[in-house]
Design an enzyme around this catalytic site. Sequence first.
Site, short mmCIF file in Angstrom:
data_model
loop_
_atom_site.label_atom_id
_atom_site.label_comp_id
_atom_site.label_asym_id
_atom_site.label_seq_id
_atom_site.Cartn_x
_atom_site.Cartn_y
_atom_site.Cartn_z
N GLY A 12 -22.89 38.51 -44.99
CA GLY A 12 -24.01 39.44 -45.02
C GLY A 12 -24.68 39.59 -46.37
N SER A 13 -24.65 38.55 -47.20
CA SER A 13 -25.34 38.69 -48.50
C SER A 13 -26.86 38.77 -48.29
CB SER A 13 -24.98 37.53 -49.43
OG SER A 13 -25.58 36.32 -48.99
N ASN A 14 -27.38 38.09 -47.27
CA ASN A 14 -28.81 38.21 -46.96
C ASN A 14 -29.11 39.64 -46.47
OD1 ASN A 14 -30.49 35.59 -47.13
ND2 ASN A 14 -28.53 34.92 -46.36
N ASN A 105 -35.59 33.43 -38.91
CA ASN A 105 -34.26 32.93 -39.28
C ASN A 105 -34.33 32.39 -40.70
OD1 ASN A 105 -31.50 32.02 -38.84
ND2 ASN A 105 -32.34 29.94 -38.74
N HIS A 107 -32.59 29.61 -43.21
CA HIS A 107 -31.74 28.43 -43.15
C HIS A 107 -31.59 27.88 -44.57
CE1 HIS A 107 -29.82 24.93 -41.36
NE2 HIS A 107 -30.54 24.19 -42.19
#
Length: 192
Positions: A12-14, A105, A107
Amino acid sequence: MLNMALFISGSGSNLQAIIDNIHETNVPAEIRFILSDNKNAKGIERGKKHKIDTHVIEKTMSMDYNRDKIIKLLDEYKIDLIVLAGFLSILDEKIIKLYGKKIINIHPSLIPKYCGRGFYGEKVHKAVIENKEKTTGATVHFVDEGIDTGPIIRQKVCNVYEDDTVETVKNRVLKIEHEILVDVIKEFCEGE
Ligand code: GRF
């Protein structure tokens, strides 16, 4: 106010970047709930620290059951934007049809390179190093029925050095992921 749902599977760093740079600021967007397909995902704890509702889907449950649970949540929280932030499950096409250009998303490569089935997380960076790429980067794209095939919204490039390891490339790309994902969400807030 842009109501967001963040879908995660791991650290969950994003998610954290969005909490710090969007959710906890006066940018008109909020994370209404976090959905994880992994009950042990560290990202769940990150959300709880900021009193964000968290929900888990169990892979042991049927695809139809999980699809209906997700659709119900999206409806109840009146979600405007779904952000797949390191979400490894494939979204049911009914959700994609319902939310069309409201699912993005992140990527960790320069799509169309190193994407699609099997290219996720460190596998991407390993292939970049093995192929002696001089550059790599990250991509934010709309989600369609394919895997990493939706229209590209934003990309940013970084260098790859001869002495790089998977870890050093991963960390360099992650910084870019956090930056461009936050930028794209801010643009959604401005109605772009
Ligand atoms: C990131 O590399 C992202 O690009 C990929 O999965 C990873 C998630 O990292 N989809 P985190 O859970 O946001 O730290």
